[in-house]
Structure formats: structure tokens, C-alpha cells
Design an enzyme around this catalytic site. Sequence first.
Site, PDB file in Angstrom:
ATOM      1  N   CYS A 196       4.297 -17.109  12.135  1.00 17.14           N
ATOM      2  CA  CYS A 196       4.735 -15.730  11.917  1.00 17.14           C
ATOM      3  C   CYS A 196       3.492 -14.894  11.612  1.00 17.14           C
ATOM      4  CB  CYS A 196       5.657 -15.597  10.726  1.00 17.14           C
ATOM      5  SG  CYS A 196       6.927 -16.832  10.613  1.00 17.14           S
ATOM      6  N   CYS A 246       2.340   0.936  -1.509  1.00 15.22           N
ATOM      7  CA  CYS A 246       1.524  -0.239  -1.212  1.00 15.22           C
ATOM      8  C   CYS A 246       0.193  -0.279  -1.965  1.00 15.22           C
ATOM      9  CB  CYS A 246       1.254  -0.320   0.281  1.00 15.22           C
ATOM     10  SG  CYS A 246       0.281  -1.785   0.716  1.00 15.22           S
ATOM     11  N   ARG A 275      16.944 -11.411   3.605  1.00 12.50           N
ATOM     12  CA  ARG A 275      15.973 -11.964   2.655  1.00 12.50           C
ATOM     13  C   ARG A 275      15.771 -11.054   1.456  1.00 12.50           C
ATOM     14  NH1 ARG A 275      11.276 -14.320   5.614  1.00 12.50           N
ATOM     15  NH2 ARG A 275      12.974 -15.780   5.878  1.00 12.50           N
ATOM     16  N   CYS A 301       0.922   4.202   2.895  1.00 14.37           N
ATOM     17  CA  CYS A 301       2.290   3.866   2.486  1.00 14.37           C
ATOM     18  C   CYS A 301       2.381   3.982   0.958  1.00 14.37           C
ATOM     19  CB  CYS A 301       2.639   2.458   2.926  1.00 14.37           C
ATOM     20  SG  CYS A 301       2.302   2.169   4.674  1.00 14.37           S
ATOM     21  N   CYS A 319      -6.584  -1.073   3.586  1.00 19.60           N
ATOM     22  CA  CYS A 319      -5.825  -0.552   4.728  1.00 19.60           C
ATOM     23  C   CYS A 319      -5.922   0.976   4.782  1.00 19.60           C
ATOM     24  CB  CYS A 319      -4.367  -0.973   4.606  1.00 19.60           C
ATOM     25  SG  CYS A 319      -3.367  -0.417   6.007  1.00 19.60           S
TER      26      CYS A 319
HETATM   27  S1  SF4 Z   1       2.176  -1.362   3.763  1.00 19.70           S
HETATM   28 FE1  SF4 Z   1       0.078  -1.450   2.934  1.00 19.70          FE
HETATM   29  S2  SF4 Z   1      -1.002  -2.916   4.242  1.00 19.70           S
HETATM   30 FE2  SF4 Z   1       0.869  -2.297   5.343  1.00 19.70          FE
HETATM   31  S3  SF4 Z   1       0.272  -0.555   6.605  1.00 19.70           S
HETATM   32 FE3  SF4 Z   1       1.008   0.318   4.679  1.00 19.70          FE
HETATM   33  S4  SF4 Z   1      -0.813   0.542   3.385  1.00 19.70           S
HETATM   34 FE4  SF4 Z   1      -1.346  -0.862   5.075  1.00 19.70          FE
END
Ligand code: SF4
Length: 348
Positions: free
Chosen positions: A153, A85, A285, A82, A78
Site C-alpha cells: 500500500c 496536519c 477503519r 492541510c 510537505c
Molecule cells: S495531509 Fe499533511 S502530508 Fe498530506 S498533503 Fe496535507 S500537509 Fe502534506
Amino acid sequence: MGMGTIERMDTTLEHPVRLHRAISAASETARWRVEEVQALLDLPFNELLFRAQTVHREHWPAGDIELATLLSVKTGGCPENCGYCPQSAEFDTGVKAQKLMSVEEVTAAAQAARDAGATRFCMGAAWRAPKDRDIERVAELVQAVKGLGLQSCATLGMLEAHQAQALRDAGLDYYNHNLDTAPEYYGDIVDTRTYQDRLDTLAHVRAAGISVCCGGIVGMGEAPVHRAGLLAQLANLDPYPESVPINSLVRVPGTPLADSEPIDPLDFVRVIAVARILMPKARVRLSAGRQQLGEAVQALCFLAGANSIFYGDKLLVTGNPDVEADRQLLARLGLRGHEVAANEGACE
Ligand code: SF4
């Protein structure tokens, strides 16, 4: 309407059931200020849990726990950053990027889910924002899932309005898109998108008629006021989300937040309790990071109003020891789990 109202109710409504009916009614129409939410978070622990459990019992059957499972249909690689992540391409976490799964593969997984009793099936994909051709392919997956008689979902990243509509037209029932934290702390977690980007996608999802799953993550080094800010943002969505996943950060080596100070487990319980009070009809959740809380804290989370768990790290893998441990914990607590192969937490 907010905390001031609740304080007045404290003095005028001594009977606990009447008191908490009043709290529930207030929270249906509330626009919550951050300081009001903070005041709830700061209540004496037993008082907070009493209020949360009373609200919970008015809106949900006692002992009912949704068991939600996720299939990652496109993993890793990705372009977002984040900080929590392992699927970000920016961080060296050992996650190998994989392409979008085929209709045949997803159909087989959905079939297995249905055969095991699931009624809802979620697909998570690690995209920043899917292209229209990605949406076309996911629409085929949604149709395949719907063709099996399952609810669908998805969590795919940011959506344009026409993409949300295309997913709805394909039969998508729920979309997960988390706000992660308070707006004021958001830039410390990710800087490849803005908070407004998240709100815009949520608005597109809602306008398309798709049910919203939206929550956040705590234990990312945020201040208590940021937890209050996140909860206020969620509760002030109009309407508030049908599902609210609350995650405790899993500190994955290689991610920027790997060395974050863990949240005090009792503070995590407080976040669950306040989510329940602010959003009485939402499925609250327990999502990522649940196992690291330990069984006693999880039990407190259920008392605080959590009624769904994110469970199993692979779709319906029989003999998964974590799944068995969950089943045993629910049995020891006298809770009834029912399986829903659902989303929430895909993107964290
Ligand atoms: S949480 Fe992970 S998969 Fe989702 S947008 Fe951010 S970096 Fe990408």
C-alpha cells in the site's frame, strides 16, 4: 435509489433480516443524495446502529477486526497546508523533515512486519505530488515489499495517470488518498489544492487497477451537513473504496485546527454507522484520533460496523502500551484482531 426507498422498506419489510438485506441491495447501486445521507445520520441512535450492524453482519464475519499499521517512509516538510496536519512545512509543530528511506531500511521494516504476521505493508510519504523520480524510488520499495510476499500500500499525495500506472506495474495493490471533508467545506481546510485534484488522483488510481483507500476526517469544525456530504462523496465513487478510514481530528498544537470544537463522540459513531450502511463491503477503519474516543465509544464504533483499526504509532514496536491496550480491549469485546501492516490515514 436512496432514503425514499429505505423508508418504503421500513413499512413493507417488517422482518429485520429481510429489511436489511433490502437496504444492502439498495446501497450496492445507489447514488446517494446529501439529504438522504443526512436523514440516515439523523435516525434515532439505536435504530441507526441496528441497521448498521445488520448490514455489517451480512457482509463481514462477526468479530473480525483488521489491525493496520503504517510506516512513514518520508516524514514532514510537505508544501501543502492541510489545516489538520503536523507534517505541513507551513506550520510549526516540531515535526522534523526526513528524507525518503532507503530500500534497505524499508525492506528490514517489511521483513519485521512479515515475521510478526502482517500480510500487507504500507508506505506513507508527505509529498504534495511525487516527481517521476520519486515514483521510481517508491517503485523499488514496492518491489522490495512484494518480493517478501506482502501486499503493498502507499500514500504519496497526488498522482498523474502515468505515475499510478508505474506504481501498479511495480506491484502496488492499494493507494490511500482521502477526500477529507465535503466539497463545500474543503476550502476551509486546505487551499493549496482542490477537491477536483483529489478526485482526479482517485480516478487515476482506479484506472490503473489499484484498490482505493479513501476516507475523511471529522471534528474539523464542519457542520453536520458536511459530514453527510463527505459520506455521499465516498459512497458515490464508482465503485466505492475498498477501504474507508474515518478519522477524528487529532488537534495538534501549531496547526490551524488545533482549537477546533471536538465532535460529539456519539456523532462520530453515527458517521461510522452511516459509512457502513452506504458502503457495505468496504473496510471501515477507525483511524487517527481513536484513542481519544475512549473505550466505550470505540466499542460502539465496532457495533456500528467499524472492522479495522489503525493501530500502533510505530511499526510493530513490541511492548507498545497502546498496542497492548488495544489487544486487551478487543479481547474484552470478544473481537478477533488480525494484523495487516497497511496504510490509511498516512496523510493526516
Ligand atoms: S495531509 Fe499533511 S502530508 Fe498530506 S498533503 Fe496535507 S500537509 Fe502534506
